[in-house]
Write a protein that holds these residues in place. Sequence first.
Motif, PDB file in Angstrom:
ATOM      1  N   THR A 118       0.853  -1.184   0.000  1.00  0.00           N
ATOM      2  CA  THR A 118       0.000   0.000   0.000  1.00  0.00           C
ATOM      3  C   THR A 118       0.888   1.232   0.000  1.00  0.00           C
ATOM      4  O   THR A 118       1.965   1.241   0.606  1.00  0.00           O
ATOM      5  N   VAL A 119       0.412   2.259  -0.717  1.00  0.00           N
ATOM      6  CA  VAL A 119       1.139   3.522  -0.811  1.00  0.00           C
ATOM      7  C   VAL A 119       0.161   4.617  -0.421  1.00  0.00           C
ATOM      8  O   VAL A 119      -0.758   4.928  -1.167  1.00  0.00           O
ATOM      9  N   ASN A 120       0.363   5.144   0.780  1.00  0.00           N
ATOM     10  CA  ASN A 120      -0.573   6.140   1.308  1.00  0.00           C
ATOM     11  C   ASN A 120      -2.023   5.648   1.210  1.00  0.00           C
ATOM     12  O   ASN A 120      -2.936   6.386   0.854  1.00  0.00           O
ATOM     13  N   GLY A 121      -2.195   4.368   1.510  1.00  0.00           N
ATOM     14  CA  GLY A 121      -3.523   3.778   1.507  1.00  0.00           C
ATOM     15  C   GLY A 121      -3.964   3.189   0.188  1.00  0.00           C
ATOM     16  O   GLY A 121      -4.939   2.438   0.139  1.00  0.00           O
ATOM     17  N   GLU A 122      -3.278   3.520  -0.919  1.00  0.00           N
ATOM     18  CA  GLU A 122      -3.622   2.958  -2.223  1.00  0.00           C
ATOM     19  C   GLU A 122      -3.035   1.550  -2.331  1.00  0.00           C
ATOM     20  O   GLU A 122      -1.850   1.339  -2.080  1.00  0.00           O
ATOM     21  N   LYS A 123      -3.872   0.594  -2.738  1.00  0.00           N
ATOM     22  CA  LYS A 123      -3.467  -0.808  -2.756  1.00  0.00           C
ATOM     23  C   LYS A 123      -2.826  -1.211  -4.080  1.00  0.00           C
ATOM     24  O   LYS A 123      -3.259  -0.786  -5.149  1.00  0.00           O
TER      25      LYS A 123
ATOM     26  N   ARG B 148       5.783   4.434  -8.957  1.00  0.00           N
ATOM     27  CA  ARG B 148       4.806   4.962  -9.893  1.00  0.00           C
ATOM     28  C   ARG B 148       3.619   5.584  -9.163  1.00  0.00           C
ATOM     29  O   ARG B 148       3.125   6.653  -9.532  1.00  0.00           O
ATOM     30  N   GLU B 149       3.166   4.908  -8.122  1.00  0.00           N
ATOM     31  CA  GLU B 149       2.057   5.448  -7.330  1.00  0.00           C
ATOM     32  C   GLU B 149       2.439   6.786  -6.719  1.00  0.00           C
ATOM     33  O   GLU B 149       1.643   7.736  -6.714  1.00  0.00           O
ATOM     34  N   LEU B 150       3.657   6.884  -6.198  1.00  0.00           N
ATOM     35  CA  LEU B 150       4.114   8.126  -5.586  1.00  0.00           C
ATOM     36  C   LEU B 150       4.191   9.252  -6.614  1.00  0.00           C
ATOM     37  O   LEU B 150       3.765  10.384  -6.355  1.00  0.00           O
ATOM     38  N   VAL B 151       4.732   8.922  -7.798  1.00  0.00           N
ATOM     39  CA  VAL B 151       4.886   9.934  -8.841  1.00  0.00           C
ATOM     40  C   VAL B 151       3.531  10.407  -9.332  1.00  0.00           C
ATOM     41  O   VAL B 151       3.302  11.616  -9.506  1.00  0.00           O
ATOM     42  N   MET B 152       2.608   9.484  -9.574  1.00  0.00           N
ATOM     43  CA  MET B 152       1.297   9.881 -10.080  1.00  0.00           C
ATOM     44  C   MET B 152       0.542  10.720  -9.051  1.00  0.00           C
ATOM     45  O   MET B 152      -0.164  11.670  -9.410  1.00  0.00           O
ATOM     46  N   ALA B 153       0.706  10.390  -7.778  1.00  0.00           N
ATOM     47  CA  ALA B 153       0.061  11.196  -6.742  1.00  0.00           C
ATOM     48  C   ALA B 153       0.636  12.611  -6.730  1.00  0.00           C
ATOM     49  O   ALA B 153      -0.093  13.604  -6.569  1.00  0.00           O
TER      50      ALA B 153
ATOM     51  N   ILE C 156       1.989  14.158  -9.302  1.00  0.00           N
ATOM     52  CA  ILE C 156       1.520  14.816 -10.523  1.00  0.00           C
ATOM     53  C   ILE C 156       0.114  15.379 -10.314  1.00  0.00           C
ATOM     54  O   ILE C 156      -0.186  16.510 -10.726  1.00  0.00           O
ATOM     55  N   LYS C 157      -0.741  14.601  -9.663  1.00  0.00           N
ATOM     56  CA  LYS C 157      -2.104  15.078  -9.396  1.00  0.00           C
ATOM     57  C   LYS C 157      -2.084  16.264  -8.432  1.00  0.00           C
ATOM     58  O   LYS C 157      -2.833  17.225  -8.587  1.00  0.00           O
ATOM     59  N   ARG C 158      -1.189  16.203  -7.430  1.00  0.00           N
ATOM     60  CA  ARG C 158      -1.094  17.306  -6.481  1.00  0.00           C
ATOM     61  C   ARG C 158      -0.667  18.586  -7.177  1.00  0.00           C
ATOM     62  O   ARG C 158      -1.143  19.686  -6.834  1.00  0.00           O
ATOM     63  N   LEU C 159       0.192  18.457  -8.161  1.00  0.00           N
ATOM     64  CA  LEU C 159       0.683  19.620  -8.902  1.00  0.00           C
ATOM     65  C   LEU C 159      -0.262  20.032 -10.024  1.00  0.00           C
ATOM     66  O   LEU C 159       0.027  20.987 -10.751  1.00  0.00           O
ATOM     67  N   ASP C 160      -1.363  19.318 -10.157  1.00  0.00           N
ATOM     68  CA  ASP C 160      -2.368  19.610 -11.184  1.00  0.00           C
ATOM     69  C   ASP C 160      -1.757  19.551 -12.582  1.00  0.00           C
ATOM     70  O   ASP C 160      -1.968  20.435 -13.424  1.00  0.00           O
ATOM     71  N   LEU C 161      -1.015  18.468 -12.845  1.00  0.00           N
ATOM     72  CA  LEU C 161      -0.362  18.296 -14.135  1.00  0.00           C
ATOM     73  C   LEU C 161      -1.020  17.214 -14.988  1.00  0.00           C
ATOM     74  O   LEU C 161      -0.492  16.887 -16.067  1.00  0.00           O
ATOM     75  N   MET C 162      -2.131  16.669 -14.550  1.00  0.00           N
ATOM     76  CA  MET C 162      -2.801  15.645 -15.339  1.00  0.00           C
ATOM     77  C   MET C 162      -3.319  16.242 -16.649  1.00  0.00           C
ATOM     78  O   MET C 162      -3.852  17.354 -16.667  1.00  0.00           O
ATOM     79  N   PRO C 163      -3.157  15.535 -17.762  1.00  0.00           N
ATOM     80  CA  PRO C 163      -3.622  16.059 -19.047  1.00  0.00           C
ATOM     81  C   PRO C 163      -5.143  16.041 -19.128  1.00  0.00           C
ATOM     82  O   PRO C 163      -5.817  15.302 -18.418  1.00  0.00           O
ATOM     83  N   THR C 164      -5.674  16.860 -20.025  1.00  0.00           N
ATOM     84  CA  THR C 164      -7.112  16.889 -20.235  1.00  0.00           C
ATOM     85  C   THR C 164      -7.522  15.723 -21.129  1.00  0.00           C
ATOM     86  O   THR C 164      -6.695  15.111 -21.813  1.00  0.00           O
ATOM     87  N   ASP C 165      -8.823  15.423 -21.126  1.00  0.00           N
ATOM     88  CA  ASP C 165      -9.338  14.377 -22.010  1.00  0.00           C
ATOM     89  C   ASP C 165      -9.052  14.724 -23.468  1.00  0.00           C
ATOM     90  O   ASP C 165      -8.771  13.836 -24.288  1.00  0.00           O
TER      91      ASP C 165
ATOM     92  N   LEU D 282       1.587  11.276 -20.726  1.00  0.00           N
ATOM     93  CA  LEU D 282       1.536  12.727 -20.888  1.00  0.00           C
ATOM     94  C   LEU D 282       1.767  13.437 -19.556  1.00  0.00           C
ATOM     95  O   LEU D 282       2.425  14.478 -19.500  1.00  0.00           O
ATOM     96  N   ALA D 283       1.225  12.869 -18.494  1.00  0.00           N
ATOM     97  CA  ALA D 283       1.399  13.465 -17.176  1.00  0.00           C
ATOM     98  C   ALA D 283       2.872  13.473 -16.779  1.00  0.00           C
ATOM     99  O   ALA D 283       3.392  14.477 -16.266  1.00  0.00           O
ATOM    100  N   VAL D 284       3.551  12.356 -17.013  1.00  0.00           N
ATOM    101  CA  VAL D 284       4.975  12.272 -16.673  1.00  0.00           C
ATOM    102  C   VAL D 284       5.778  13.248 -17.527  1.00  0.00           C
ATOM    103  O   VAL D 284       6.726  13.884 -17.050  1.00  0.00           O
ATOM    104  N   THR D 285       5.402  13.383 -18.794  1.00  0.00           N
ATOM    105  CA  THR D 285       6.082  14.352 -19.661  1.00  0.00           C
ATOM    106  C   THR D 285       5.931  15.768 -19.115  1.00  0.00           C
ATOM    107  O   THR D 285       6.876  16.560 -19.127  1.00  0.00           O
ATOM    108  N   LYS D 286       4.731  16.084 -18.633  1.00  0.00           N
ATOM    109  CA  LYS D 286       4.521  17.411 -18.060  1.00  0.00           C
ATOM    110  C   LYS D 286       5.366  17.613 -16.807  1.00  0.00           C
ATOM    111  O   LYS D 286       5.891  18.710 -16.572  1.00  0.00           O
ATOM    112  N   LEU D 287       5.499  16.568 -16.007  1.00  0.00           N
ATOM    113  CA  LEU D 287       6.351  16.669 -14.822  1.00  0.00           C
ATOM    114  C   LEU D 287       7.799  16.893 -15.237  1.00  0.00           C
ATOM    115  O   LEU D 287       8.513  17.712 -14.648  1.00  0.00           O
TER     116      LEU D 287
END
Length: 342
Positions: free
Chosen positions: A29-34, A81-86, A88-97, A139-144
Amino acid sequence: MRKNIYILISMLLLASLVLGGCGSNVVATVNGEKITARELDEQVNALKDTLTQQGLNFEGEQAKDIEQMLRRDVLNQMIDRELVMAEIKRLDLMPTDKEVREEIENLKKQLGSEGDFKKYLAANGVNEPKLEEYIKQQLAVTKLQEKISSEVPQPTDAEIQAYYDAHKEQFSQPEQRQVSHILIGAGDYSGGKNRSEMEAKVLALQVVDKLKAGADFAELAKQYSDDPGSKDNGGQYPPFSKNSGFAKEFEDAAFSLQEGQYTAEPVKTMFGYHIIRLDKVIPAKNYSLAEVKDNITASLHQEAVTKKIDELLQDLRDKAEIVNKLAEEPKTKKDGEQSTKK
């Protein structure tokens, strides 16, 4: 091994992006994510398939130990990966649809048709929703990466000068020779003619006589040479320096000739007999700072970006609540401490 943004992208590429997995045993688990055993198994199996294609054998006494090592390594990558994606979301770097769909459409155009796109999905064992999820993460990782790169300052002129002064050997080129040759092969190197060494020498001397009579070297190479890699190019090789992997006899002859001169006495190697002509001498060169400044700048900046990413990953690990059930020495979290150190 130092992790950088390209390794982060590879971690995402390894991901099978299985949506669900409910009911599977939890391996971390990573900050509760399984992270479930099913998800881990799928990624380990995908990696094993790739390694098997590259020649790694998962049979025998050490197979179990190798697989356990892979499971630990892959799980650590999944945790990262879980840490990085979290983050990215905190930094509001997720790509749009819209951005994701544009990437999908670009991929379809590159593949040529909707049918080719479907074949691509089938060949990679994914459906379109899974591909969209992967592209979203990529795309999110590229933005990071772009964010971190923009925040890291470019190296100063003093830093660039210091690097150049300390690594001048990297910015020099030894003398090179460009040669053409005609190989009259013997034995297995005679292009299926099963020519004896004596027959090869006699034919090589006959070719030399043709050169002396004014025949064109390139045409003779195309007609007689048993070197498939150069004969159609008139026998010419790309420029090379000493100790480039050629047979010693060949190299010694190439570096003893004058421009335009050929070996009147064919040179014997393990391949047969060579007639070698020196086409061009390319003098040794030391590149000036001005000539290599851009390369040094890019290299130093990338090194600084890599260091920044290392620091980010370590900071994310230190602050996270991580439970890794495959860790060799699991630790119980104390107040204010991380439960498992990776």
